[in-house]
Design an enzyme around this catalytic site. Structure first.
Site, PDB file in Angstrom:
ATOM      1  N   LYS B  45     107.430  46.024  47.852  1.00 27.02           N
ATOM      2  CA  LYS B  45     106.527  46.792  48.709  1.00 27.02           C
ATOM      3  C   LYS B  45     105.391  47.304  47.817  1.00 27.02           C
ATOM      4  CE  LYS B  45     106.738  49.215  52.698  1.00 27.02           C
ATOM      5  NZ  LYS B  45     107.561  49.289  53.853  1.00 27.02           N
ATOM      6  N   GLY B  72     101.088  51.520  57.095  1.00 23.64           N
ATOM      7  CA  GLY B  72     100.285  52.492  56.360  1.00 23.64           C
ATOM      8  C   GLY B  72     100.783  52.765  54.955  1.00 23.64           C
ATOM      9  N   LEU B  73     101.322  51.700  54.310  1.00 22.54           N
ATOM     10  CA  LEU B  73     101.701  51.805  52.906  1.00 22.54           C
ATOM     11  C   LEU B  73     102.742  52.883  52.618  1.00 22.54           C
ATOM     12  CD1 LEU B  73      98.243  51.200  51.178  1.00 22.54           C
ATOM     13  CD2 LEU B  73     100.189  49.641  51.241  1.00 22.54           C
ATOM     14  N   CYS B 128      94.879  46.489  51.963  1.00 25.45           N
ATOM     15  CA  CYS B 128      95.660  46.829  53.141  1.00 25.45           C
ATOM     16  C   CYS B 128      94.737  47.350  54.242  1.00 25.45           C
ATOM     17  CB  CYS B 128      96.693  47.895  52.803  1.00 25.45           C
ATOM     18  SG  CYS B 128      97.679  48.354  54.215  1.00 25.45           S
ATOM     19  N   ASN B 189      95.700  38.895  52.950  1.00 32.17           N
ATOM     20  CA  ASN B 189      96.353  40.051  53.548  1.00 32.17           C
ATOM     21  C   ASN B 189      96.206  39.925  55.074  1.00 32.17           C
ATOM     22  OD1 ASN B 189      97.448  42.693  53.963  1.00 32.17           O
ATOM     23  ND2 ASN B 189      96.694  43.267  51.944  1.00 32.17           N
ATOM     24  N   GLY B 214     101.455  36.524  61.044  1.00 29.62           N
ATOM     25  CA  GLY B 214     102.147  35.530  61.868  1.00 29.62           C
ATOM     26  C   GLY B 214     101.281  34.339  62.233  1.00 29.62           C
ATOM     27  N   GLY B 240     100.126  33.997  55.114  1.00 29.34           N
ATOM     28  CA  GLY B 240      99.608  34.229  56.457  1.00 29.34           C
ATOM     29  C   GLY B 240     100.160  33.193  57.417  1.00 29.34           C
ATOM     30  N   GLY B 262     106.354  36.405  55.269  1.00 28.21           N
ATOM     31  CA  GLY B 262     106.691  37.752  55.735  1.00 28.21           C
ATOM     32  C   GLY B 262     107.164  37.693  57.169  1.00 28.21           C
TER      33      GLY B 262
END
Lengths: 260, 301
Positions: B45, B72-73, B128, B189, B214, B240, B262
């Site tokens: 993370k 939000g990190l 982000c 990202n 996605g 991605g 992811g």
């Protein structure tokens, strides 16, 4: 639209279960098994995981007013809309014949659908329900429809004066159960897991952790190597024994592992 | 037999799949589980200087062709993260430490601490889309260059720079990272996005806007990797919308030497890493490629 996507439902009824607890029902058909949970979005406030206290065509959630989100939810009335997505997670294995259902406080909302399913299948259910005081006893009438109910209160205001795990142990000494289903404070679950292990009775517990995504991606609900949202929320005793977190640590909103 | 082992600069990978940052990376146990599920590397993370609780929920919802998140990190903070890295390292695949900071000067010390914890490479989150402050760095070549140089002087392990697609010219930013000494580029990202639930007339995410991941963003990612490949010589990692072997092959042919996964975990479970590897192998066998390397950037020829 698949129900797993966030969508809104209209609240059908708002029922007062106790001065601090309300149930909210809505009509929606989707397949769901006892023990699964949904994510409930209180629009403009927050999203929280909640057990369905009622399955079938009319579904319900039951919430105690304990924080800012539940306080906001308690202001919702019949006809208002909330957001829901799910159902998520695994479910109780109800393949045995004779169950002891052990609930602490609002934990009853997570197991009552299992009691109902067991009763409907003609199986035997005994509920042991623990609360701080008389005022905290909820969903009692419904529980009694499914089988015998024994009550424990911390202050002795009604029923057994003591904790639910002690009362559960007394019942287990008198009768033989094939399995135990439990939901409540983690210390209670931990004690019950120990009792069941000693007596060689299978226990399934419904676990709680802080959740964000509900679908096994964000990792907020880590319980050792398990994700409560995806691998749970129902865990068998044998999965929990030996975990470093069970009964000891949880993760906070920042993901810090903190003592309970 | 085909060979899918790969390298990203000095980093050697048994297979080209990596866990993308932000997924399951809070806990060392989860990272270990992903490593043991077959990922060639895991990325933590994004960790910052202080514990951070993240954005109000909802913070991750499923949309028609992807996932929208605004976590939000949220992260436990660097001081609380040592134990997690130590557990993750038991997985026998490289652990890549992702870091972010609000200011350029904080990246170096954070990266250095991650290196001390034992990570084999660093990923700089400069992009982000749902955390205040970071967007500024994401689109600014000078800031990217400063951060990269800062971290390069602080650590010895390879430094990979993760770029945002929410910029005017991603290739230019990749060049800035390369010139500042970056050892590789990770793209992309999430794509800045939002969704509204009409019946309640409100944005779905607690933070209003977040990042889309996605299947919906795969063509954006492939395009970015393709453009970056033409602009720099350092290795690229594509991310991605990778959920199957052909998705990965697209990124590889655009120029990536590895891919990150992811949202793919949502669609196929933790088995996705193994499955993608087997599917890449099947594709290679069918089309006569022996080594993964032969496909890297082949779409440019």
């Amino acid at each position: 639209m698949p129900t797993s996507r966030l969508h809104s439902v209209i609240l059908d009824k708002v029922m007062e279960e106790a001065s601090h607890t309300k149930s909210f029902s809505f009509r929606e058909e989707f397949p769901v098994r006892p023990g699964q949970f949904i994510m409930v979005w209180i629009p403009g406030v927050e999203e929280v995981p909640m057990a369905l206290s009622q399955l079938g065509p009319v579904k319900a959630i039951t919430a105690k007013n304990v924080g800012s989100s539940t306080e906001a939810l308690h202001k919702f009335k019949e006809g208002d809309r909330i957001g829901v997505r799910g159902p998520y997670g695994n479910s109780f294995d109800l393949s045995q014949e004779h169950y002891l259902v052990a609930a602490g406080g609002t934990g009853i909302a997570s197991v009552i659908a299992a009691s109902e399913a067991l009763a409907e299948a003609g199986k035997k259910v005994v509920t042991v329900f623990g609360a701080k005081t008389k005022e905290d006893l909820i969903l009692l009438e419904r529980s009694r429809k499914y089988g015998e109910v024994f009550i424990a209160t911390d202050d002795g205001s009604v029923g057994y004066h003591g904790v639910v795990s002690d009362l559960a142990l007394k019942l287990m000494e008198d009768r033989r159960f094939d399995g135990v289903l439990a939901c409540g404070p983690e210390k209670m679950l931990q004690t019950l897991e120990g009792i069941c292990r000693q007596r060689d009775v299978e226990i399934q517990v419904s676990m709680e952790r802080f959740m964000r995504c509900g679908i096994g991606l964000c990792g907020s609900c880590s319980l050792d190597h398990y994700l409560v949202c995806r691998d749970g929320p129902i865990f068998k005793g044998e999965q929990l024994v030996g975990l470093r977190d069970f009964g000891h640590y949880r993760r906070d909103r920042a993901g810090r592992r903190v003592p309970m | 037999m085909v060979e899918i082992s790969t390298t990203v600069g000095r980093l050697k990978l048994q297979n080209p799949t990596m866990l993308a940052s932000g997924i399951l990376g809070d806990s060392g146990d989860s990272l270990l589980r992903v490593a043991r599920s077959g990922a060639g590397a895991v990325v933590t993370k994004s960790i910052g200087r202080e514990p951070r609780e993240g954005n109000p929920s909802p913070s991750l919802v499923e949309l028609e062709h992807g996932l929208l998140n605004g976590i939000g990190l949220a992260n436990p903070g660097i001081d609380n993260y040592r134990a997690e890295v130590e557990v993750a390292l038991q997985g026998d695949v490289p652990v890549i430490g992702s870091v972010f900071a609000e200011d350029v000067e904080f990246y170096g010390p954070l990266a250095r601490t991650m290196e001390v914890y034992g990570v084999q490479a660093l990923e700089l989150n400069l992009s982000c889309p749902h955390a205040e402050g970071l967007e500024e760095i994401a689109g600014d070549a000078d800031l990217i260059s400063q951060v990269t140089a800062e971290v390069k002087s602080a650590v010895k392990v390879p430094v990979f720079v993760k770029l945002s697609p929410n910029v005017r010219d991603i290739a230019l930013l990749a060049q800035a990272a390369e010139e500042a000494g970056g050892d590789g580029i990770i793209a992309i990202n999430t794509v800045k996005a939002m969704s509204i639930l009409p019946e309640v007339a409100k944005p779905v995410l607690g933070q209003t806007m977040g990042g889309l991941s996605g299947p919906a963003i795969k063509p954006v990612g492939v395009r970015c990797v393709y453009q970056i490949y033409e602009a720099v010589d350092i290795p690229l990692v594509g991310v991605g919308g990778v959920a199957n072997g052909l998705d990965a092959v697209e990124y590889i042919m655009a120029g990536a030497r590895a891919v990150q996964i992811g949202s793919g975990i949502h669609y196929r479970g933790l088995e996705v890493f193994e499955a993608v590897c087997r599917e890449i192998e099947a594709f290679m066998e069918e089309h006569g490629y022996r080594r993964l390397e032969e496909m890297v950037g082949i779409a440019h020829e």
